[in-house]
Motif scaffolding. Structure first.
Motif, PDB file in Angstrom:
ATOM      1  N   THR A  12       0.866  -1.170   0.000  1.00 57.78           N
ATOM      2  CA  THR A  12       0.000   0.000   0.000  1.00 57.78           C
ATOM      3  C   THR A  12       0.901   1.218   0.000  1.00 57.78           C
ATOM      4  O   THR A  12       2.087   1.135   0.299  1.00 57.78           O
ATOM      5  N   SER A  37      -0.034   2.113  -4.781  1.00 55.63           N
ATOM      6  CA  SER A  37      -1.368   1.527  -4.712  1.00 55.63           C
ATOM      7  C   SER A  37      -2.408   2.639  -4.793  1.00 55.63           C
ATOM      8  O   SER A  37      -2.259   3.681  -4.167  1.00 55.63           O
ATOM      9  N   SER A  38      -3.444   2.429  -5.576  1.00 60.49           N
ATOM     10  CA  SER A  38      -4.529   3.403  -5.654  1.00 60.49           C
ATOM     11  C   SER A  38      -5.848   2.662  -5.667  1.00 60.49           C
ATOM     12  O   SER A  38      -5.923   1.504  -6.070  1.00 60.49           O
ATOM     13  N   GLU A  39      -6.896   3.338  -5.214  1.00 54.16           N
ATOM     14  CA  GLU A  39      -8.199   2.693  -5.072  1.00 54.16           C
ATOM     15  C   GLU A  39      -9.269   3.581  -5.687  1.00 54.16           C
ATOM     16  O   GLU A  39      -9.174   4.809  -5.651  1.00 54.16           O
ATOM     17  N   ARG A  47     -15.399  -1.891  -5.675  1.00 52.68           N
ATOM     18  CA  ARG A  47     -14.187  -1.147  -5.340  1.00 52.68           C
ATOM     19  C   ARG A  47     -13.010  -1.848  -5.996  1.00 52.68           C
ATOM     20  O   ARG A  47     -12.856  -3.069  -5.882  1.00 52.68           O
ATOM     21  N   ARG A  77      -8.710  -1.762  -6.830  1.00 55.25           N
ATOM     22  CA  ARG A  77      -7.409  -1.276  -6.381  1.00 55.25           C
ATOM     23  C   ARG A  77      -6.363  -1.733  -7.388  1.00 55.25           C
ATOM     24  O   ARG A  77      -6.327  -2.907  -7.772  1.00 55.25           O
ATOM     25  N   GLN A 132      -2.312  -2.229  -8.124  1.00 54.33           N
ATOM     26  CA  GLN A 132      -1.124  -2.494  -7.318  1.00 54.33           C
ATOM     27  C   GLN A 132       0.073  -2.640  -8.254  1.00 54.33           C
ATOM     28  O   GLN A 132       0.068  -3.498  -9.144  1.00 54.33           O
ATOM     29  N   TRP A 140      -9.502  -8.709  -0.777  1.00 48.96           N
ATOM     30  CA  TRP A 140      -9.206  -8.257  -2.136  1.00 48.96           C
ATOM     31  C   TRP A 140      -8.815  -9.463  -2.981  1.00 48.96           C
ATOM     32  O   TRP A 140      -7.924 -10.223  -2.608  1.00 48.96           O
TER      33      TRP A 140
END
Length: 688
Positions: A538, A542-544, A605, A607, A609, A627
């Motif tokens: 993270t 990492s983006s969400e 959602r 994410r 990576q 996840w």
């Protein structure tokens, strides 16, 4: 009976690619499959699939069928005709059709099957959602009664599985399709395990009590959807009420009659003492059955409920539920209003605020309303700042009922009805809107809403339901007190909820508090690669993001039913994340693997990576609170040499693939204006 279906054939059919090399033809088994699908359509046309949520078609077992192939579908074929000649239709618990099948290819009889039996049998969502329980191991001891454990497997089965998997042999009578009351399913299922049970199973005994645990996910969807990162009151109310529904099933209420019974909350009164945060941990709910009464085919049950966190009281509640036969639900009269109260439904107002575009005043200011999934009001079409009995303000909001709403799918399986808790949430949001409009937060440095005002008793009453066939929900709330406090403002309101002109909910003492305090901080969740069990990074790599089915995503439904994220959209996200992580523009991806469908129903959602040259796209599994890897690939920043493309063979112009139903894309994604196809290639013109 008789049914005829047709399918146009083109050289581009996927079946020709693998069956066979240098001898392309459609497998005869697919002609048989087409016949079975046609019989399913026939049974549906007769109405047998009505009120058969989750059921599926199958070929009746233990019977011999004579299948004959005397022709073939090849790339030069034009039309496949399927005919169903029905000999018998058997009504009853398991509807069954006996029929002959005939497939004709360009006028030649190619396939025949004699007296095939196809039936409609009960099944359950867990059958097609194995990821809900995939690899799940109960982390704590659970209550066991007569050798049957009541952990997460049994609780999720009470929502989406076989009834006997929820309560053991006592409930086998419901396994073959008879209706029984259900718990809500994900994402509105807030029960992890039962750790204590006092009272016999099937005993219909007052005093039966349980301790139930709910492990609050630190990254649960509702923290993101709420106006502030605390558990919304609707979710806490469900966490308090769902154990009551479980007890009502455990004691055997549905087994006391041969009628199908439907479970509904009737009323309640409770006080919230503490907000729940993403870091709160495990909520314990202690529910006790206090009363059982029977009248006119109905069963009424009462409960005392207490929710605890680390031994401290979070929410205290007294509530009443009822089991009702179908006829009783169909004849509900609601809460009869006076003529003056009914007039409020259509009272004229100069105010009309559409909340769907998320206007900044209510979604980007110091105080905000919840996000799309939790927002239970589409528009405010009535606002009287001096209205109401106390002259402190009255507000009217409306929501259009959509049969595809996420909560109908979750609450309940085979009995879709809007949760009453979301009706309460609509009332809360209407009062929150009024508080913003009255500028009650002025002068505060960091104003925010509490989920519901702490230490203020609220009561509600339900005398009706919102179901998919309804049209419009209306909430009408009036402010009865505005109280200035040391660290904020308390707003008390009373009001009602109507559906299609019928008043069905009422609430009194609803408290909305604005506090001058920063939003609680959430603890960053740890993500794991579910294939290897190793933690994922993270931080800056990492983006969400949250993706909804609104807009163009809703027009990408490969199965024609549920929208899914396109594969190239996954690839695009990996490339964008790689550029953001490295600062250089990637030249491409290799070893791209799509690990799973990413179904967007109604929201997901995601994410991304990035670790070195490794890129992963993760999708949050709400049911398991983890996840899962959806796509992966290797990122390249240096020039890539692409292999030469194969020469294009002869192609012919094709008709509009959208009109012909060969492509599933909706209007937002219909970019292809011309299409030509050959045996191993296709080309087209795109107008984006």
């Amino acid at each position: 009976g008789y049914l005829r279906a047709s399918k146009g054939i083109t050289p581009a059919e996927w079946t020709f690619e693998g069956h066979f090399k240098n001898d392309p033809c459609m497998p005869g088994t697919l002609m048989f499959e087409g016949c079975l699908q046609a019989v399913g359509f026939y049974l549906a046309g007769l109405g047998y699939t009505l009120r058969k949520d989750g059921w599926r078609f199958e070929v009746a077992p233990d019977l011999a069928y004579a299948l004959r192939c005397r022709g073939q579908v090849i790339p030069t074929s034009k039309m496949l005709i399927t005919e169903i000649f029905v000999e018998e239709v058997h009504d009853g618990p398991i509807p069954t059709v006996y029929a002959d099948f005939l497939c004709t290819v360009d006028g030649l009889k190619a396939f025949h099957a004699r007296r095939v039996a196809v039936r409609l049998i009960p099944d359950y969502p867990l059958t097609s959602r194995p990821e809900v329980l995939d690899g799940y191991v109960e982390p704590k001891p659970v209550a066991v009664v007569d050798g049957f454990p009541f952990g997460y497997h049994s609780l999720i089965s009470c929502a989406w599985g076989r009834p006997s998997d929820a309560f053991g042999p006592m409930y086998r009578v419901f396994d073959q399709g008879r209706h029984c009351a259900r718990l809500p399913g994900p994402p509105y299922h807030f029960m992890s395990r039962i750790t204590r049970i006092d009272g016999p199973i099937g005993g219909m005994k007052v005093g039966t009590a349980i301790d139930l645990e709910y492990d609050i996910p630190s990254d649960a969807w509702y923290f993101d959807e709420n106006s502030t990162p605390v558990m919304p009151f609707a979710v806490l109310l469900e966490a308090a009420l769902q154990p009551c529904g479980w007890i009502a099933c455990y004691i055997g209420s549905a087994l006391t009659t041969d009628q199908d019974l439907y479970f509904r909350n009737l009323d309640g009164s409770g006080t919230l003492h503490k907000e729940l945060l993403p870091t709160s941990g495990t909520l314990i709910t202690r529910a006790t059955l206090t009363n059982i009464s029977r009248s006119g085919g109905m069963i009424i049950v009462g409960f005392d409920v207490r929710c605890l966190l680390d031994g401290e009281s979070v929410y205290d509640l007294k509530t009443v539920f009822g089991f009702f036969p179908t006829k009783a639900l169909a004849n509900q009269v609601g809460m009869p209003p006076t003529d003056a109260e009914r007039a409020t439904l259509e009272a004229p107002s100069d105010v009309l605020v559409d909340l769907q575009p998320r206007p900044a005043r209510y979604f980007a200011g110091p105080l905000v309303l919840p996000s799309q999934m939790l927002l239970m009001i589409d528009r405010v079409d009535g606002w009287w700042p001096d209205g109401g009995k106390k002259g402190l303000g009255r507000v009217r909001g409306r929501k259009d009922v959509e049969a595809s709403e996420w909560f109908f799918k979750a609450h309940f399986f085979s009995d879709p009805v809007q949760p009453g808790s979301l009706g309460i949430e609509a009332m809360i949001q209407a009062v929150q809107w009024a508080a913003i409009e009255l500028h009650l937060h002025e002068g505060m440095a960091a104003p925010r809403f509490e989920g519901l005002a702490l230490d203020v008793a609220m009561s509600w009453k339900y005398r009706g339901q919102v179901v998919p066939r309804n049209q419009v929900v209306t909430v009408d709330m009036e402010i009865v007190e505005i109280r200035r406090e040391a660290n904020g403002v308390l707003v008390l309101a009373d009001g009602f909820l109507w559906v299609d002109g019928l008043r069905i909910y009422g609430a009194t003492g609803m408290g909305i508090r604005i506090v001058d305090a920063p939003n609680p901080r959430r603890k960053p969740p740890v993500a794991y690669d579910t294939r290897t069990g190793t933690p994922l990074l993270t931080g800056p790599t990492s983006s969400e993001e949250r993706v909804t089915a609104d807009g163009w995503v809703g027009d990408h439904a490969p199965t024609w039913t549920r929208p899914a994220l396109p594969a190239m959209s996954m690839v695009h996200r990996l490339l964008v994340a790689a550029e953001a992580s490295d600062g250089r523009r990637p030249t491409g991806l290799t070893d791209v693997t799509i690990h799973r469908w990413v179904v967007v129903d109604p929201a997901i959602r995601l994410r991304t990576q990035i670790e070195g040259h490794s890129a992963k796209l993760l999708v949050h599994n709400d049911a398991r609170n983890r996840w899962d890897v959806a796509a992966s690939g290797t990122v390249h920043f240096d020039p890539l040499e692409l292999p030469p493309s194969e020469p294009v063979n002869a192609q012919r112009a094709e008709p509009d693939p959208y009109a012909a139903g060969r492509l599933f894309h909706g209007p937002a994604l219909r970019f292809l204006t011309e299409l030509s196809a050959g045996e191993r290639s296709a080309s087209g013109t795109i107008d984006p």
